[in-house]
Design a protein around this motif. Sequence first.
Motif, PDB file in Angstrom:
ATOM      1  N   GLU A  85       0.936  -1.154   0.069  1.00  0.00           N
ATOM      2  CA  GLU A  85       0.125   0.016  -0.114  1.00  0.00           C
ATOM      3  C   GLU A  85       0.823   1.465   0.060  1.00  0.00           C
ATOM      4  O   GLU A  85       1.898   1.182   0.901  1.00  0.00           O
ATOM      5  CB  GLU A  85      -0.832  -0.063   1.327  1.00  0.00           C
ATOM      6  N   SER A 140      -6.170   8.606  -3.045  1.00  0.00           N
ATOM      7  CA  SER A 140      -7.111   7.422  -3.094  1.00  0.00           C
ATOM      8  C   SER A 140      -6.822   6.540  -1.887  1.00  0.00           C
ATOM      9  O   SER A 140      -7.736   5.720  -1.585  1.00  0.00           O
ATOM     10  CB  SER A 140      -6.858   6.652  -4.606  1.00  0.00           C
ATOM     11  N   GLU A 141      -5.806   6.605  -1.395  1.00  0.00           N
ATOM     12  CA  GLU A 141      -5.360   5.810  -0.262  1.00  0.00           C
ATOM     13  C   GLU A 141      -5.582   6.085   1.040  1.00  0.00           C
ATOM     14  O   GLU A 141      -5.419   5.443   1.954  1.00  0.00           O
ATOM     15  CB  GLU A 141      -4.051   5.068  -0.560  1.00  0.00           C
ATOM     16  N   LYS A 142      -5.389   7.395   1.156  1.00  0.00           N
ATOM     17  CA  LYS A 142      -4.996   8.213   2.399  1.00  0.00           C
ATOM     18  C   LYS A 142      -6.560   8.971   2.739  1.00  0.00           C
ATOM     19  O   LYS A 142      -7.072   9.783   1.849  1.00  0.00           O
ATOM     20  CB  LYS A 142      -4.039   9.012   2.424  1.00  0.00           C
TER      21      LYS A 142
END
Length: 201
Positions: A85, A140-142
Amino acid sequence: MSDDPPVVLVVEDEPDLADLYAAWLGGDYAVRTAYGGEEAIEELDESVDVVLLDRRMPGLSGDEVLVAVRDRGIDCRVAMVTAVEPDFDIVAMGFDDYLVKPVTREALADTVENLARRNEYDSGVQELYALASKKAVLESEKGRAALADSDEFRDLDERLSRLREELDEQVDELDEHDDFEGAFRDLSDGEDDDDEPEFDF
């Protein structure tokens, strides 16, 4: 420009996965596979256009291979294709795109096509795409709070804004140059070979 297909190097320590990626891309690209970091280093040369690089591999990691690519000055685009990730450490890394496994055939093909096209751009535009990709991945990930608290993300956002402004200025200058050239051509096309151009002031 060469009619030869772009060369894609797939670096993946799971042979079945590496071979699957190669099969997906083989119809459109000249694909090489490396089943680890050390083998990737052996395969790297100036003919490689795009590298698909796993991050977590035994021995030489994908991060170390990426450093070797950039240290050698090999002018290729690199996408990390990995189960790791993304964290804020990616801001300082020299890749062009980041895909989180599992990836679909369509996503992989689109990424390679985009990266191969970027090889035709100048370094400023390539950097713009790379920074924009990192920003999009992190967004998009955080969560918003994590992004707001990150000095790395703030620096990334500022670099992206500055680069966009610089490129906008360059485009404006080119547009002005093209307008001048177009006006000059219009004047030249309208004059007879033996006549001096006439200007109305």
